[in-house]
Design an enzyme around this catalytic site. Structure first.
Site, mmCIF file in Angstrom:
data_model
loop_
_atom_site.group_PDB
_atom_site.id
_atom_site.type_symbol
_atom_site.label_atom_id
_atom_site.label_comp_id
_atom_site.label_asym_id
_atom_site.label_seq_id
_atom_site.Cartn_x
_atom_site.Cartn_y
_atom_site.Cartn_z
ATOM 1 N N CYS A 1 0.824 -1.214 0.000
ATOM 2 C CA CYS A 1 0.000 0.000 0.000
ATOM 3 C C CYS A 1 0.860 1.267 0.000
ATOM 4 O O CYS A 1 1.566 1.546 0.966
ATOM 5 C CB CYS A 1 -0.898 -0.052 1.234
ATOM 6 S SG CYS A 1 -1.801 1.446 1.594
ATOM 7 N N CYS B 1 0.031 3.754 2.737
ATOM 8 C CA CYS B 1 0.545 3.218 4.007
ATOM 9 C C CYS B 1 2.020 3.575 4.180
ATOM 10 O O CYS B 1 2.458 3.903 5.291
ATOM 11 C CB CYS B 1 0.392 1.704 4.060
ATOM 12 S SG CYS B 1 -1.308 1.125 4.070
#
Length: 106
Positions: A31, A34
């Protein structure tokens, strides 16, 4: 201060029994948002000591992620006295993180 990697084996010791409020970052390795949040948290952890910074790979720790109802990442969960008090979904910058913690520390 660094960020503590949390998993099933150390969850109780690091989160539930922490004397300090915990900011838990649920993330996934693939991600990109993230990674951005993780970089902000890394920088912040060195100078902001009102919370204990922890992170958990939501895919590798699906059982715990399910308990928290995590269906997408990144998610920041603020935990005080072993209980969730607030959460922030999606990507955010350093000041957003500080504001989130300050507003929810009560």
């Amino acid at each position: 201060m660094s960020i503590t990697e949390v998993n099933l084996a150390n969850y109780q010791a690091e989160i539930s029994k922490s004397e300090k409020p915990v900011l838990l970052d649920f993330y996934a390795d693939w991600c990109l948002p993230c990674k951005a949040v993780g970089a902000e948290l890394e920088a912040l952890a060195d100078e902001y000591d009102k919370v204990k910074f922890c992170r958990m790979d939501a895919e590798k720790n699906a059982d715990i992620a399910m308990i928290y109802g995590i269906i997408s990442v990144p998610v920041l969960v603020l935990i005080k006295d072993g209980r969730e008090v607030a959460r922030k979904l999606g990507s955010c910058e350093r000041q957003d993180i500080i504001d989130f913690v300050e507003e929810n520390m009560g």
